[in-house]
Scaffold this motif. Structure first.
Motif, short mmCIF file in Angstrom:
data_model
loop_
_atom_site.label_atom_id
_atom_site.label_comp_id
_atom_site.label_asym_id
_atom_site.label_seq_id
_atom_site.Cartn_x
_atom_site.Cartn_y
_atom_site.Cartn_z
N THR A 98 -31.13 100.21 0.75
CA THR A 98 -31.32 101.22 1.79
C THR A 98 -30.67 100.69 3.05
O THR A 98 -30.89 99.55 3.44
N ASP A 134 -40.33 98.93 7.50
CA ASP A 134 -39.86 99.89 6.51
C ASP A 134 -39.05 101.02 7.13
O ASP A 134 -38.86 102.07 6.53
N ARG A 135 -38.56 100.81 8.35
CA ARG A 135 -37.79 101.83 9.05
C ARG A 135 -36.54 101.22 9.67
O ARG A 135 -36.44 100.00 9.82
N CYS A 136 -35.62 102.10 10.02
CA CYS A 136 -34.43 101.65 10.74
C CYS A 136 -34.76 101.52 12.21
O CYS A 136 -35.49 102.34 12.77
N VAL A 173 -26.95 103.68 -2.79
CA VAL A 173 -27.16 103.38 -1.38
C VAL A 173 -27.93 104.55 -0.77
O VAL A 173 -27.45 105.69 -0.79
N ALA A 174 -29.12 104.28 -0.28
CA ALA A 174 -29.96 105.32 0.33
C ALA A 174 -29.97 105.14 1.85
O ALA A 174 -29.79 104.03 2.36
N ALA A 175 -30.20 106.24 2.57
CA ALA A 175 -30.27 106.19 4.03
C ALA A 175 -31.69 105.84 4.47
O ALA A 175 -32.67 106.41 3.99
N GLY A 176 -31.79 104.90 5.37
CA GLY A 176 -33.10 104.52 5.88
C GLY A 176 -33.65 105.55 6.86
O GLY A 176 -32.91 106.34 7.45
N CYS A 212 -29.37 101.13 7.24
CA CYS A 212 -29.59 101.76 8.54
C CYS A 212 -28.31 101.85 9.34
O CYS A 212 -28.24 102.58 10.33
N PRO A 259 -24.88 107.34 2.63
CA PRO A 259 -25.64 107.24 1.37
C PRO A 259 -24.84 107.80 0.21
O PRO A 259 -24.00 108.69 0.37
N ASP A 281 -30.24 98.27 -5.92
CA ASP A 281 -29.99 99.38 -5.00
C ASP A 281 -30.48 99.00 -3.60
O ASP A 281 -31.43 98.21 -3.45
#
Length: 473
Positions: free
Chosen positions: A247, A365-367, A301-304, A249, A281, A245
């Protein structure tokens, strides 16, 4: 006809890409050319697992070419009829019936068996296929021909049916009565053991369906149900793999890892291909676009989460009185790495000129994200009129007004017009502002003209003002 041709072409492409586990599945290799019936053992690697006398046919046969010669095992003409091979020059043949038994499981049957090049891997998926043709001398046709995968080669000292259940069968249950072309029998299954042998033949599960075959130029034998078989194949069919999976941006491609050439992949989005690009996502899946073997995989698919900033709103400053101003970004998380449009890489920067300053930030760990702030120098004019605003209710730039930075006792009047010259807003006073409405209703996005007048009783300076406003919702 075209669809059938494409199907066979696709099958051939797949074979080129995957390991074939049935050596000599096309019956082209032989240790000796057959010269009589009952010689399946002359096809390299093939044998009969029962006392039945399965046959090997090959164009290499040099005997008497008469079709009814009981020793004729040539291709395309032989004792059982006329049939070109599905590919090459050879094929095998076996009885599915040589009597209509009155005692269950006592029909005469023949089979052909071959050791696989390597045992199957439990849990892996395999595509099994072969092609059959009903011989001309058959008076009966059946629908129960299948392929049995086994750890040991099945064995019977008689000619009765093998009672094991095959993994691949004629799922359509239609009668295998084509005596002109070849019928493809194909299935996809997950191995539950290390099977090392394949056996082809008639595997009755309950009462087999039998029907009369029409008259041919070869005299049919009343009790015969005889079939040719060619191009036996067992191949590992890998499941599509999308990986772990992810994440995202921004718009990101997701791909089938190690796709099989020539195979179509159908995505849950409706797209076909080995990859798609996603910017939303969700749960995405892909499957092999094949009704016989619809293997699939899914990816989440997750959103950052983007880096955020604590920048102040656009700033008015008299750079004549205050030559420098500090801009502090206050990024979150605080360990984000920042870069200003000035080239500075600190969270705060000193500027000494009007303009728009942009900051960009990254964090592991961020977009990544960007923001900007506009510094307006009021040193040279007491009036600043923004050229755009966005009355969308987000609390940022929701109102428009000319900004007076001179003496507080000054007066200001201003009016806004639509594209037809109609007045839609008028104001007097330094603090009033237009919220983008006219007659209590929002006006549409567009360009609006404005005019105004200021009077400063201390400096005795009058100014005529005009300009355009871009309203964006």
């Amino acid at each position: 006809m075209r669809a059938f041709t494409l199907l066979i072409a696709a099958a051939c492409i797949i074979r080129m890409q995957a390991q074939e586990l049935v050596p000599n599945g096309d019956f082209e290799q032989y240790n000796a050319c057959p010269d009589s019936l009952g010689q399946i053992y002359r096809a390299t690697g093939w044998s009969s697992p029962t006392a039945g006398s399965s046959n090997y046919f090959n164009a290499c046969y040099q005997g008497v070419p008469t079709g009814f010669n009981p020793f004729n095992v040539s291709v395309p003409d032989n004792y059982f009829g006329h049939q070109p091979s599905h590919s090459g020059n050879g094929y095998a043949g076996f009885f599915c019936l040589d009597s209509v038994a009155t005692v269950p499981n006592s029909d005469y049957k023949e089979y052909v068996s071959h050791a696989l090049a390597a045992p199957l891997t439990p849990g892996a998926v395999y595509n099994v296929e072969f092609f059959v043709n009903l011989a001309d001398r058959s008076a009966l046709s059946v629908n129960d021909i299948g392929a049995l995968l086994s750890i040991q080669m099945p064995h019977r000292d008689d000619t009765y049916p093998i009672t094991a259940t095959p993994q691949v069968t004629n799922n359509s249950l239609v009668m295998l009565d084509d005596s002109i072309g070849w019928t493809r029998i194909r299935g996809c299954f997950t191995a539950d053991s290390g099977y090392a042998y394949i056996t082809i033949g008639s595997f009755p599960i309950g009462a087999a369906a039998i029907q009369e075959q029409g008259t041919t130029s070869f005299p049919p034998v009343k009790s015969h149900s005889y079939y040719y078989v060619d191009d036996v194949s067992v191949q590992h069919w890998p499941r599509p793999e999308l990986g772990p999976d992810i994440t995202i941006c921004e718009a990101t491609p997701i791909m089938v890892q190690n796709p099989i050439s020539g195979v179509n992949y159908l995505w849950s989005t409706g797209e076909i291909g080995t990859g798609i690009t996603v910017d939303t996502p969700g749960i995405y899946s892909v499957q092999i676009d094949d009704a016989g073997c619809p293997l699939s995989d899914t990816i989440i698919v997750a959103a950052g989460i983007p880096v955020t900033f604590g920048l102040p709103t656009d700033t008015l400053v008299d750079l004549c009185a205050t030559p420098q101003i500090l801009l502090y970004a206050r990024p979150h998380p605080p360990y984000a790495e920042v870069t200003w449009s000035t080239g500075d890489t600190t969270t705060s920067v000193m500027v000494d000129a009007s303009g728009t300053y942009v900051i960009h930030a990254d964090a592991p760990d961020r977009c990544a994200a960007s923001a900007s702030i506009t510094v307006i120098d009021t040193c040279w004019s007491p009036v600043y009129a923004p050229n755009a605003f966005t009355p969308n209710g987000d609390g940022i730039n929701d109102q428009w007004r000319p900004i007076w930075s001179g003496n507080k006792v000054a007066t200001i009047e201003w009016t806004i017009f639509d594209r037809w010259g109609q007045v839609i807003y008028s104001s007097t006073g330094l603090d009033s502002a237009w919220d983008g409405n006219a007659a209590g209703k929002p006006v549409p996005s567009g360009i609006y003209a404005w005019r105004g007048h200021t009077h400063d009783p201390i400096t005795r300076v009058d100014r005529e003002l005009k300009g355009q406003i871009v309203l964006v919702r």
